[in-house]
Design a protein around this motif. Structure first.
Motif, PDB file in Angstrom:
ATOM      1  N   THR A  55       2.352   1.417  -3.428  1.00 17.48           N
ATOM      2  CA  THR A  55       1.265   2.121  -4.520  1.00 17.48           C
ATOM      3  C   THR A  55       0.994   3.555  -4.359  1.00 17.48           C
ATOM      4  O   THR A  55       0.750   4.108  -5.305  1.00 17.48           O
ATOM      5  CB  THR A  55       0.067   0.938  -4.283  1.00 17.48           C
ATOM      6  N   GLY A  56       0.989   3.717  -2.850  1.00 22.51           N
ATOM      7  CA  GLY A  56       0.732   5.398  -2.722  1.00 22.51           C
ATOM      8  C   GLY A  56       1.580   6.172  -3.169  1.00 22.51           C
ATOM      9  O   GLY A  56       1.495   7.322  -3.678  1.00 22.51           O
ATOM     10  N   LEU A  59      -4.944   1.094  -7.062  1.00 29.53           N
ATOM     11  CA  LEU A  59      -5.547   1.066  -5.628  1.00 29.53           C
ATOM     12  C   LEU A  59      -6.669  -0.007  -5.759  1.00 29.53           C
ATOM     13  O   LEU A  59      -6.790  -0.776  -4.910  1.00 29.53           O
ATOM     14  CB  LEU A  59      -6.052   2.426  -5.163  1.00 29.53           C
ATOM     15  N   GLY A 107       0.916  -1.196  -0.059  1.00 28.48           N
ATOM     16  CA  GLY A 107       0.046   0.115  -0.003  1.00 28.48           C
ATOM     17  C   GLY A 107       0.667   1.208   0.088  1.00 28.48           C
ATOM     18  O   GLY A 107       0.562   2.362  -0.616  1.00 28.48           O
ATOM     19  N   ALA A 164      -4.859   0.000   2.641  1.00 32.04           N
ATOM     20  CA  ALA A 164      -5.415   1.241   2.889  1.00 32.04           C
ATOM     21  C   ALA A 164      -4.382   1.947   3.753  1.00 32.04           C
ATOM     22  O   ALA A 164      -4.333   3.334   3.513  1.00 32.04           O
ATOM     23  CB  ALA A 164      -6.856   1.272   3.233  1.00 32.04           C
ATOM     24  N   GLY A 187      -9.733   7.295  -3.686  1.00 36.39           N
ATOM     25  CA  GLY A 187      -8.923   5.833  -3.067  1.00 36.39           C
ATOM     26  C   GLY A 187      -9.638   5.464  -1.903  1.00 36.39           C
ATOM     27  O   GLY A 187      -9.862   4.428  -1.572  1.00 36.39           O
ATOM     28  N   TRP A 245      -1.232   2.970   2.077  1.00 31.51           N
ATOM     29  CA  TRP A 245      -1.503   3.932   1.047  1.00 31.51           C
ATOM     30  C   TRP A 245      -1.872   5.352   1.516  1.00 31.51           C
ATOM     31  O   TRP A 245      -1.301   6.323   1.242  1.00 31.51           O
ATOM     32  CB  TRP A 245      -2.697   3.653  -0.028  1.00 31.51           C
TER      33      TRP A 245
END
Length: 127
Positions: free
Chosen positions: A23-24, A46, A20, A67, A102, A70
């Motif tokens: 990816t963020g 996401l 996460g 989450a 997101g 992220w």
């Protein structure tokens, strides 16, 4: 289903936390550099992370791990440095759309009922 917290699920949540965060960071860069298409690409990434975590762990904890990672990356990149500048621009409609999109995707993936979550009735014979 949260009661069955095993070592494998804890390791999966920690792995999803790292994924996460990565990816963020990648989403932040893509949204800031290629605004219209980058936003769509970051939100698709996401969605894949959240839904994949949900399916892999079988609970909403899979979404939560990704989450949290992220969101921590999003916040850390958006905080101004002591010198007063940012790593990348955090203003503009793209970053707000990335945050809102997101969040909506995380809630949607955490609350969706997957076919594996449904109870199978014993009254019907399996063919």
């Amino acid at each position: 289903m949260i009661g069955t917290l095993t070592a494998g699920r804890i390791a999966g949540c920690l792995g999803l936390l790292v994924l996460g965060a990565l990816t963020g960071v990648a989403g932040w860069l893509v949204v800031d550099l290629w605004f219209p298409g980058g936003l769509l690409l970051a939100l698709l990434a996401l969605f894949g992370l959240f839904l994949g975590g949900r399916i892999a762990l079988g609970t909403a904890l899979g979404v939560g791990g990704g989450a949290v990672g992220w969101f921590l990356a999003y916040v850390m990149l958006g905080v101004p440095r002591p010198e007063g500048d940012f790593l990348l621009s955090s203003s503009g409609i793209g970053m707000y759309a990335y945050l809102l999109g997101g969040t909506v995707l995380a809630v949607m993936c955490a609350t969706v009922s997957l076919p594996a979550d449904r109870q199978v009735s014993a009254s019907r014979p399996v063919k």
